[in-house]
Write a protein that holds these residues in place. Structure first.
Motif, mmCIF file in Angstrom:
data_model
loop_
_atom_site.group_PDB
_atom_site.id
_atom_site.type_symbol
_atom_site.label_atom_id
_atom_site.label_comp_id
_atom_site.label_asym_id
_atom_site.label_seq_id
_atom_site.Cartn_x
_atom_site.Cartn_y
_atom_site.Cartn_z
ATOM 1 N N MET A 356 0.827 -1.198 0.000
ATOM 2 C CA MET A 356 0.000 0.000 0.000
ATOM 3 C C MET A 356 0.868 1.258 0.000
ATOM 4 O O MET A 356 0.574 2.240 -0.681
ATOM 5 C CB MET A 356 -0.929 0.007 1.216
ATOM 6 C CG MET A 356 -1.967 1.121 1.208
ATOM 7 S SD MET A 356 -2.999 1.138 2.707
ATOM 8 C CE MET A 356 -3.883 -0.420 2.506
ATOM 9 N N TYR A 357 1.962 1.214 0.760
ATOM 10 C CA TYR A 357 2.918 2.325 0.772
ATOM 11 C C TYR A 357 3.403 2.615 -0.648
ATOM 12 O O TYR A 357 3.494 3.767 -1.078
ATOM 13 C CB TYR A 357 4.106 1.989 1.678
ATOM 14 C CG TYR A 357 5.267 2.950 1.553
ATOM 15 C CD1 TYR A 357 5.345 4.082 2.354
ATOM 16 C CD2 TYR A 357 6.280 2.734 0.613
ATOM 17 C CE1 TYR A 357 6.401 4.971 2.228
ATOM 18 C CE2 TYR A 357 7.340 3.611 0.480
ATOM 19 C CZ TYR A 357 7.404 4.735 1.292
ATOM 20 O OH TYR A 357 8.452 5.623 1.149
ATOM 21 N N ASN A 358 3.731 1.553 -1.365
ATOM 22 C CA ASN A 358 4.225 1.728 -2.730
ATOM 23 C C ASN A 358 3.142 2.262 -3.659
ATOM 24 O O ASN A 358 3.412 3.049 -4.561
ATOM 25 C CB ASN A 358 4.776 0.402 -3.252
ATOM 26 C CG ASN A 358 6.156 0.103 -2.709
ATOM 27 O OD1 ASN A 358 7.145 0.602 -3.212
ATOM 28 N ND2 ASN A 358 6.230 -0.696 -1.658
ATOM 29 N N GLY A 359 1.901 1.824 -3.444
ATOM 30 C CA GLY A 359 0.813 2.324 -4.265
ATOM 31 C C GLY A 359 0.548 3.796 -4.031
ATOM 32 O O GLY A 359 0.174 4.529 -4.953
ATOM 33 N N ILE A 360 0.766 4.256 -2.799
ATOM 34 C CA ILE A 360 0.489 5.647 -2.449
ATOM 35 C C ILE A 360 1.633 6.576 -2.838
ATOM 36 O O ILE A 360 1.421 7.649 -3.397
ATOM 37 C CB ILE A 360 0.197 5.764 -0.939
ATOM 38 C CG1 ILE A 360 -1.104 5.034 -0.596
ATOM 39 C CG2 ILE A 360 0.110 7.226 -0.505
ATOM 40 C CD1 ILE A 360 -1.360 4.897 0.881
ATOM 41 N N PHE A 361 2.869 6.162 -2.545
ATOM 42 C CA PHE A 361 4.012 7.055 -2.736
ATOM 43 C C PHE A 361 4.851 6.732 -3.976
ATOM 44 O O PHE A 361 5.446 7.632 -4.568
ATOM 45 C CB PHE A 361 4.910 7.016 -1.492
ATOM 46 C CG PHE A 361 4.216 7.471 -0.240
ATOM 47 C CD1 PHE A 361 3.936 8.814 -0.033
ATOM 48 C CD2 PHE A 361 3.821 6.552 0.716
ATOM 49 C CE1 PHE A 361 3.289 9.237 1.119
ATOM 50 C CE2 PHE A 361 3.177 6.964 1.878
ATOM 51 C CZ PHE A 361 2.907 8.313 2.076
ATOM 52 N N GLY A 362 4.914 5.459 -4.351
ATOM 53 C CA GLY A 362 5.758 5.090 -5.479
ATOM 54 C C GLY A 362 5.059 5.125 -6.816
ATOM 55 O O GLY A 362 5.590 5.658 -7.805
ATOM 56 N N LEU A 363 3.841 4.571 -6.874
ATOM 57 C CA LEU A 363 3.140 4.443 -8.152
ATOM 58 C C LEU A 363 2.843 5.780 -8.824
ATOM 59 O O LEU A 363 3.104 5.933 -10.023
ATOM 60 C CB LEU A 363 1.849 3.633 -7.958
ATOM 61 C CG LEU A 363 0.994 3.407 -9.207
ATOM 62 C CD1 LEU A 363 1.790 2.714 -10.300
ATOM 63 C CD2 LEU A 363 -0.258 2.598 -8.865
ATOM 64 N N PRO A 364 2.293 6.792 -8.115
ATOM 65 C CA PRO A 364 2.011 8.062 -8.804
ATOM 66 C C PRO A 364 3.270 8.698 -9.386
ATOM 67 O O PRO A 364 3.253 9.213 -10.511
ATOM 68 C CB PRO A 364 1.411 8.940 -7.692
ATOM 69 C CG PRO A 364 0.883 7.981 -6.695
ATOM 70 C CD PRO A 364 1.829 6.817 -6.718
ATOM 71 N N LEU A 365 4.367 8.671 -8.612
ATOM 72 C CA LEU A 365 5.614 9.275 -9.088
ATOM 73 C C LEU A 365 6.155 8.529 -10.302
ATOM 74 O O LEU A 365 6.502 9.147 -11.325
ATOM 75 C CB LEU A 365 6.643 9.266 -7.957
ATOM 76 C CG LEU A 365 8.051 9.771 -8.303
ATOM 77 C CD1 LEU A 365 8.001 11.201 -8.820
ATOM 78 C CD2 LEU A 365 8.960 9.656 -7.080
ATOM 79 N N ALA A 366 6.224 7.199 -10.219
ATOM 80 C CA ALA A 366 6.762 6.411 -11.335
ATOM 81 C C ALA A 366 5.876 6.507 -12.571
ATOM 82 O O ALA A 366 6.375 6.598 -13.699
ATOM 83 C CB ALA A 366 6.918 4.949 -10.907
ATOM 84 N N ALA A 367 4.559 6.497 -12.373
ATOM 85 C CA ALA A 367 3.633 6.598 -13.512
ATOM 86 C C ALA A 367 3.768 7.943 -14.203
ATOM 87 O O ALA A 367 3.758 8.022 -15.445
ATOM 88 C CB ALA A 367 2.198 6.388 -13.031
ATOM 89 N N ALA A 368 3.924 9.013 -13.425
ATOM 90 C CA ALA A 368 4.082 10.348 -14.012
ATOM 91 C C ALA A 368 5.391 10.441 -14.794
ATOM 92 O O ALA A 368 5.434 11.021 -15.898
ATOM 93 C CB ALA A 368 4.033 11.409 -12.913
#
Length: 420
Positions: A356-368
């Motif tokens: 969940m941490y990765n979905g909140i903090f990692g995914l938006p940044l990497a997707a952008a």
């Protein structure tokens, strides 16, 4: 030599050599958390969210297609970030994202430990098994790429077979299953779980890995793109079918037994004993263990590539720097029992909260960053995103941002409050 003259073994070996990268990508997202979320979706909402499983597979395919195109026509994602933002900021981003990978590993080695402990009847606590799993993961992750890829293919195909075997005798209603593949009015009461299914499939470390490893397969120009997409289609079809089987088994077997939620990812295995027998429990929990271990290797490959690339070093898997970063960061997994004790988190808490941490903090940044890269004229040239692709690909970025905004408060409360 023509196909007709090839033995079945040689033909299969050739197909594995030609394809297989997608199985590494799918293995990374299909961990113990995915098994738990799919089981929970089936228990809570029956077959209602089968459409979301299909959507999740399509979303994963879409993200990896962007990454593959970036690697074929441009450059690896972290190298793009370094060239655009400079080494200091790129390194900061790589380190920030790598924290999420380490957190994932802490949860995954704990899941393997809990699974093995369960199968041994609690004779061995999960903590020492988690420590041992960390060292085994380091050893496997340092093997040659082709060896690891072949292992991932075998493991993912085995997982699909295992969960299909468990689902087949479940007595699921074919009509109800068919309806579940179409969103209905009931869907509105299950959007949070649908978001969980979608979010667990678009794994951000894969955005970086695919753009690097396409060259490992010899995919370097436009003519190779159909082959890369075929690879992705097969891999995500296997991952999607496996998830469908788990959801159907949970909906058909556990929901009628009165389960409304699952306390741990072991609960489905325990319940299956009552309906199908011990064999089903052993297969289910064995699959959980394999899925969790499978995920560790590609997830921890990501920072082993990203950190050196951000700092300006061109690394390959066999390089000393890659091995040092991989072994050092993966080795933090030995502290999984300490983290569990210090934060008062159970194994299932870690399995859910750390992804969940990765979905909140990692995914938006990497997707952008990925979306920026495939739209950059200097990097992609004539192969940058078209308007139609942008409409589709922007959905990933928007979904990541919305999920993060809706989940961050609950995540922080759970992390600081001792879990669920």
């Amino acid at each position: 030599m023509s196909i007709r003259n090839l033995s079945p073994v040689d033909y299969v070996a050739g197909q594995v050599q030609q394809y297989g990268l997608a199985f590494v990508m799918v293995a990374s997202y299909f961990g113990s958390g995915s098994v738990f979320i799919a089981s929970q979706a089936g228990v809570m909402h029956g077959y209602t969210l089968l459409w979301a499983v299909v959507g999740a597979a399509l979303l994963g395919f879409m993200a990896q297609d962007m990454s593959a195109r970036l690697g074929i026509h441009g450059e690896p994602l972290m190298i793009f970030v370094r060239e655009k933002l400079g080494r200091p900021l790129a390194t900061a981003i790589a380190l920030f994202l790598s924290v999420g990978c380490v957190a994932w590993t802490l949860g995954l080695v704990a899941a393997v430990g809990a699974g093995v402990s369960f199968l041994t009847g609690g004779a061995i606590p999960w903590q020492p098994i988690a420590v041992a799993t960390t060292f085994v993961a380091i050893g496997v992750g340092l093997l040659a790429y082709d060896t690891v890829e072949n292992a991932m293919i075998a493991m993912m195909l085995s997982l699909m077979v295992v969960y299909v075997i468990v689902a087949l005798p479940s007595g699921a209603d074919p009509g109800a299953v068919a309806v579940g593949f179409v969103p209905t009015a009931d869907t509105f009461g299950a959007l949070a779980m649908a978001a969980g299914l979608l979010g667990t499939t678009a794994l951000w470390p894969n955005f970086f890995l695919e753009s690097i490893l396409v060259h490992q397969k010899g995919w370097t120009d436009e003519s190779d793109l159909p082959e890369a997409r075929t690879d992705l289609a097969v891999g995500y079809a296997v991952g999607g079918l496996t998830t469908v089987a788990i959801l159907i088994a949970a909906a058909a077997l556990l929901r009628p037994m009165g389960f409304t939620e699952l306390e741990t990812f072991m609960t489905p295995g325990e319940a299956l004993v009552e309906v199908l027998g011990v064999w089903a429990m052993v297969l289910f929990i064995g699959g959980v263990i394999a899925a969790a271990f499978n995920s560790i290797i590609p997830i921890m490959w990501a920072p082993a590539y990203m950190i050196p690339q951000a700092a300006g070093y061109d690394v390959r898997q066999g390089d000393r720097l890659f091995k040092l970063v991989f072994a050092g960061l993966t080795g933090v997994g030995i502290f999984s029992p300490v983290i569990s004790w210090a934060l008062d988190l159970s194994v299932v808490d870690m399995v859910i909260l750390f992804p969940m941490y990765n979905g909140i903090f990692g995914l938006p940044l990497a997707a952008a960053l990925l979306f920026w890269a495939v739209n950059d004229r200097e990097t992609m040239g004539e192969y940058r995103n078209s308007r139609k692709l942008n409409v589709v690909n922007a959905a990933l970025v928007l979904l990541a941002i919305v999920l993060a905004a809706l989940s961050v408060r609950d995540f922080l409360a759970l992390l600081t409050g001792g879990g669920f």
